[in-house]
Design a protein around this motif. Structure first.
Motif, PDB file in Angstrom:
ATOM      1  N   VAL A  90       0.837  -1.205   0.000  1.00  0.00           N
ATOM      2  CA  VAL A  90       0.000   0.000   0.000  1.00  0.00           C
ATOM      3  C   VAL A  90       0.868   1.251   0.000  1.00  0.00           C
ATOM      4  CG1 VAL A  90      -1.653   1.314   1.373  1.00  0.00           C
ATOM      5  CG2 VAL A  90      -1.971  -1.136   1.061  1.00  0.00           C
ATOM      6  N   ILE A  91       1.920   1.256   0.811  1.00  0.00           N
ATOM      7  CA  ILE A  91       2.798   2.426   0.883  1.00  0.00           C
ATOM      8  C   ILE A  91       3.521   2.638  -0.438  1.00  0.00           C
ATOM      9  CG2 ILE A  91       4.910   3.313   1.964  1.00  0.00           C
ATOM     10  CD1 ILE A  91       3.926   2.010   4.578  1.00  0.00           C
ATOM     11  N   TRP A  92       4.029   1.561  -1.019  1.00  0.00           N
ATOM     12  CA  TRP A  92       4.848   1.709  -2.215  1.00  0.00           C
ATOM     13  C   TRP A  92       4.022   2.066  -3.449  1.00  0.00           C
ATOM     14  CZ3 TRP A  92       9.768   2.416  -1.959  1.00  0.00           C
ATOM     15  CH2 TRP A  92      10.510   2.417  -3.124  1.00  0.00           C
ATOM     16  N   TYR A  93       2.945   1.335  -3.675  1.00  0.00           N
ATOM     17  CA  TYR A  93       2.155   1.591  -4.881  1.00  0.00           C
ATOM     18  C   TYR A  93       1.196   2.756  -4.714  1.00  0.00           C
ATOM     19  CZ  TYR A  93       3.973  -2.437  -7.256  1.00  0.00           C
ATOM     20  OH  TYR A  93       4.809  -3.312  -7.879  1.00  0.00           O
ATOM     21  N   GLY A  94       0.920   3.165  -3.500  1.00  0.00           N
ATOM     22  CA  GLY A  94       0.071   4.327  -3.283  1.00  0.00           C
ATOM     23  C   GLY A  94       0.814   5.636  -3.442  1.00  0.00           C
ATOM     24  N   LEU A  95       2.132   5.579  -3.619  1.00  0.00           N
ATOM     25  CA  LEU A  95       2.986   6.762  -3.745  1.00  0.00           C
ATOM     26  C   LEU A  95       2.725   7.760  -2.617  1.00  0.00           C
ATOM     27  CD1 LEU A  95       2.837   7.295  -7.600  1.00  0.00           C
ATOM     28  CD2 LEU A  95       4.689   6.293  -6.286  1.00  0.00           C
ATOM     29  N   LEU A  96       2.766   7.236  -1.410  1.00  0.00           N
ATOM     30  CA  LEU A  96       2.581   8.072  -0.239  1.00  0.00           C
ATOM     31  C   LEU A  96       3.957   8.530   0.232  1.00  0.00           C
ATOM     32  CD1 LEU A  96       0.083   5.663   1.530  1.00  0.00           C
ATOM     33  CD2 LEU A  96      -0.498   7.674   0.184  1.00  0.00           C
ATOM     34  N   PRO A  97       4.343   9.776  -0.084  1.00  0.00           N
ATOM     35  CA  PRO A  97       5.739  10.192   0.158  1.00  0.00           C
ATOM     36  C   PRO A  97       6.172  10.119   1.611  1.00  0.00           C
ATOM     37  CG  PRO A  97       4.382  12.047  -0.550  1.00  0.00           C
ATOM     38  CD  PRO A  97       3.536  10.825  -0.655  1.00  0.00           C
ATOM     39  N   ARG A  98       5.291  10.481   2.528  1.00  0.00           N
ATOM     40  CA  ARG A  98       5.674  10.471   3.939  1.00  0.00           C
ATOM     41  C   ARG A  98       5.949   9.046   4.421  1.00  0.00           C
ATOM     42  NH1 ARG A  98       4.588  14.630   7.984  1.00  0.00           N
ATOM     43  NH2 ARG A  98       4.468  13.561   9.970  1.00  0.00           N
ATOM     44  N   GLU A  99       5.047   8.126   4.056  1.00  0.00           N
ATOM     45  CA  GLU A  99       5.227   6.739   4.453  1.00  0.00           C
ATOM     46  C   GLU A  99       6.385   6.088   3.700  1.00  0.00           C
ATOM     47  OE1 GLU A  99       2.358   8.155   3.908  1.00  0.00           O
ATOM     48  OE2 GLU A  99       1.212   7.869   5.739  1.00  0.00           O
ATOM     49  N   GLN A 100       6.565   6.463   2.428  1.00  0.00           N
ATOM     50  CA  GLN A 100       7.683   5.913   1.662  1.00  0.00           C
ATOM     51  C   GLN A 100       9.024   6.313   2.267  1.00  0.00           C
ATOM     52  OE1 GLN A 100       7.098   7.129  -2.405  1.00  0.00           O
ATOM     53  NE2 GLN A 100       6.253   5.148  -2.966  1.00  0.00           N
ATOM     54  N   SER A 101       9.125   7.540   2.716  1.00  0.00           N
ATOM     55  CA  SER A 101      10.401   7.967   3.316  1.00  0.00           C
ATOM     56  C   SER A 101      10.676   7.186   4.598  1.00  0.00           C
ATOM     57  CB  SER A 101      10.387   9.466   3.587  1.00  0.00           C
ATOM     58  OG  SER A 101       9.432   9.782   4.575  1.00  0.00           O
ATOM     59  N   PHE A 102       9.608   6.869   5.346  1.00  0.00           N
ATOM     60  CA  PHE A 102       9.763   6.058   6.561  1.00  0.00           C
ATOM     61  C   PHE A 102      10.352   4.696   6.220  1.00  0.00           C
ATOM     62  CE2 PHE A 102       8.218   3.037   9.700  1.00  0.00           C
ATOM     63  CZ  PHE A 102       8.453   3.674  10.890  1.00  0.00           C
ATOM     64  N   VAL A 103       9.808   4.046   5.193  1.00  0.00           N
ATOM     65  CA  VAL A 103      10.272   2.711   4.810  1.00  0.00           C
ATOM     66  C   VAL A 103      11.665   2.774   4.192  1.00  0.00           C
ATOM     67  CG1 VAL A 103       9.805   0.750   3.294  1.00  0.00           C
ATOM     68  CG2 VAL A 103       7.933   1.818   4.542  1.00  0.00           C
ATOM     69  N   ILE A 104      11.873   3.718   3.285  1.00  0.00           N
ATOM     70  CA  ILE A 104      13.167   3.819   2.589  1.00  0.00           C
ATOM     71  C   ILE A 104      14.289   4.078   3.590  1.00  0.00           C
ATOM     72  CG2 ILE A 104      14.509   5.264   1.001  1.00  0.00           C
ATOM     73  CD1 ILE A 104      11.906   5.551  -0.641  1.00  0.00           C
ATOM     74  N   HIS A 105      14.027   4.932   4.562  1.00  0.00           N
ATOM     75  CA  HIS A 105      15.064   5.251   5.560  1.00  0.00           C
ATOM     76  C   HIS A 105      15.463   4.014   6.357  1.00  0.00           C
ATOM     77  CE1 HIS A 105      17.519   7.727   8.022  1.00  0.00           C
ATOM     78  NE2 HIS A 105      16.774   7.593   9.110  1.00  0.00           N
ATOM     79  N   ARG A 106      14.519   3.124   6.618  1.00  0.00           N
ATOM     80  CA  ARG A 106      14.820   1.919   7.394  1.00  0.00           C
ATOM     81  C   ARG A 106      15.408   0.798   6.544  1.00  0.00           C
ATOM     82  NH1 ARG A 106      12.002   5.228   9.779  1.00  0.00           N
ATOM     83  NH2 ARG A 106      11.689   5.267  12.029  1.00  0.00           N
ATOM     84  N   LEU A 107      15.253   0.887   5.246  1.00  0.00           N
ATOM     85  CA  LEU A 107      15.841  -0.118   4.360  1.00  0.00           C
ATOM     86  C   LEU A 107      17.154   0.355   3.741  1.00  0.00           C
ATOM     87  CD1 LEU A 107      12.642  -1.441   2.530  1.00  0.00           C
ATOM     88  CD2 LEU A 107      13.832  -2.436   4.484  1.00  0.00           C
ATOM     89  N   SER A 108      17.569   1.584   4.035  1.00  0.00           N
ATOM     90  CA  SER A 108      18.815   2.137   3.507  1.00  0.00           C
ATOM     91  C   SER A 108      19.922   2.010   4.538  1.00  0.00           C
ATOM     92  CB  SER A 108      18.631   3.615   3.128  1.00  0.00           C
ATOM     93  OG  SER A 108      17.580   3.752   2.213  1.00  0.00           O
ATOM     94  N   ALA A 109      21.153   2.220   4.067  1.00  0.00           N
ATOM     95  CA  ALA A 109      22.313   2.166   4.963  1.00  0.00           C
ATOM     96  C   ALA A 109      22.183   3.256   6.015  1.00  0.00           C
ATOM     97  CB  ALA A 109      23.584   2.344   4.155  1.00  0.00           C
ATOM     98  N   PRO A 110      22.581   3.016   7.218  1.00  0.00           N
ATOM     99  CA  PRO A 110      23.251   1.842   7.775  1.00  0.00           C
ATOM    100  C   PRO A 110      22.294   0.798   8.347  1.00  0.00           C
ATOM    101  CG  PRO A 110      23.256   3.562   9.425  1.00  0.00           C
ATOM    102  CD  PRO A 110      22.525   4.111   8.218  1.00  0.00           C
ATOM    103  N   PHE A 111      20.980   0.945   8.080  1.00  0.00           N
ATOM    104  CA  PHE A 111      19.991   0.060   8.706  1.00  0.00           C
ATOM    105  C   PHE A 111      19.643  -1.162   7.868  1.00  0.00           C
ATOM    106  CE2 PHE A 111      19.207   4.426  10.148  1.00  0.00           C
ATOM    107  CZ  PHE A 111      19.503   4.261  11.486  1.00  0.00           C
ATOM    108  N   THR A 112      20.207  -1.290   6.674  1.00  0.00           N
ATOM    109  CA  THR A 112      19.887  -2.424   5.794  1.00  0.00           C
ATOM    110  C   THR A 112      20.157  -3.777   6.441  1.00  0.00           C
ATOM    111  OG1 THR A 112      20.432  -1.004   3.927  1.00  0.00           O
ATOM    112  CG2 THR A 112      20.236  -3.352   3.479  1.00  0.00           C
ATOM    113  N   PRO A 113      21.325  -3.990   7.065  1.00  0.00           N
ATOM    114  CA  PRO A 113      21.553  -5.305   7.688  1.00  0.00           C
ATOM    115  C   PRO A 113      20.522  -5.642   8.770  1.00  0.00           C
ATOM    116  CG  PRO A 113      23.598  -4.038   7.646  1.00  0.00           C
ATOM    117  CD  PRO A 113      22.509  -3.137   7.194  1.00  0.00           C
TER     118      PRO A 113
END
Length: 198
Positions: A62-85
């Motif tokens: 829902v977050i990704w395909y809904g293009l919800l920028p606020r929620e997308q930034s939340f997810v992207i930040h947690r899947l990006s370095a240094p939090f990816t591992p």
């Protein structure tokens, strides 16, 4: 909300499975807590690990395909370095390892194996909560920091849990040892003696 609540519910089931194995061994309750009861706890742990993954995936879609920028930034930040591992570790601890480990009946019925998978799930939930909270407080963190504060808080709450369990266990029975009256015995008139078998 449902994702967070069901993850906590999964943690409760995993903690129940782990403590059941610990109590079974420590109090020599092998005759009372048998493989069928352990199998039921294993099935619950397995089912709620799958349900956790389902809720994560449905929220992610829902977050990704809904293009919800606020929620997308939340997810992207947690899947990006240094939090990816950490994100990968959470996915493995809460879905991949318990899913393939508890797929058969034997691991669910074996106390040591069930306790190990319950411990993996609890560790994964601790890392998941860290990953949900820490990036919001330190948005520009260049490296992972796991200091004494994070570990100390976890140990403090684990100590409170163990203290409350010991308080309860020393004052109340851990499980039912008496046999409840059957429905026929409850319907019998007061003072009526059971009839002798013919």
């Amino acid at each position: 909300g449902p994702y967070f609540f069901m993850a906590a519910f999964l943690g409760g089931i995993a903690a129940t499975a782990l403590l059941t194995v610990v109590y079974r061994r420590g109090l020599e309750l092998g005759s009372a807590i048998q493989p069928p009861q352990l199998h039921d706890l294993g099935k619950l742990t397995f089912a709620f690990c799958v349900f956790w993954a389902y809720l994560f995936w449905s929220q992610y879609l829902v977050i990704w395909y809904g293009l919800l920028p606020r929620e997308q930034s939340f997810v992207i930040h947690r899947l990006s370095a240094p939090f990816t591992p950490l994100a990968v570790l959470v996915f493995f601890c809460l879905f991949v390892i318990p899913f393939f480990g508890l797929l058969g009946a034997t691991p669910k019925r074996t106390p040591g194996i069930l306790a190990a998978f319950a411990g993996v799930v609890l560790f994964g939930l601790w890392i998941e909560r860290y990953t949900l909270i820490y990036p919001s407080h330190y948005p520009r963190a260049a490296e992972l920091y796991l200091g004494w504060q994070e570990v100390g808080i976890a140990f403090a709450f684990a100590g409170l849990l163990l203290a409350s369990l010991m308080f309860f266990a020393t004052r109340f029975p851990l499980f039912q040892l008496w046999q409840p009256l059957s429905e026929l015995e409850l319907l019998r008139a007061p003072g009526e003696l059971p009839s002798e078998p013919e």
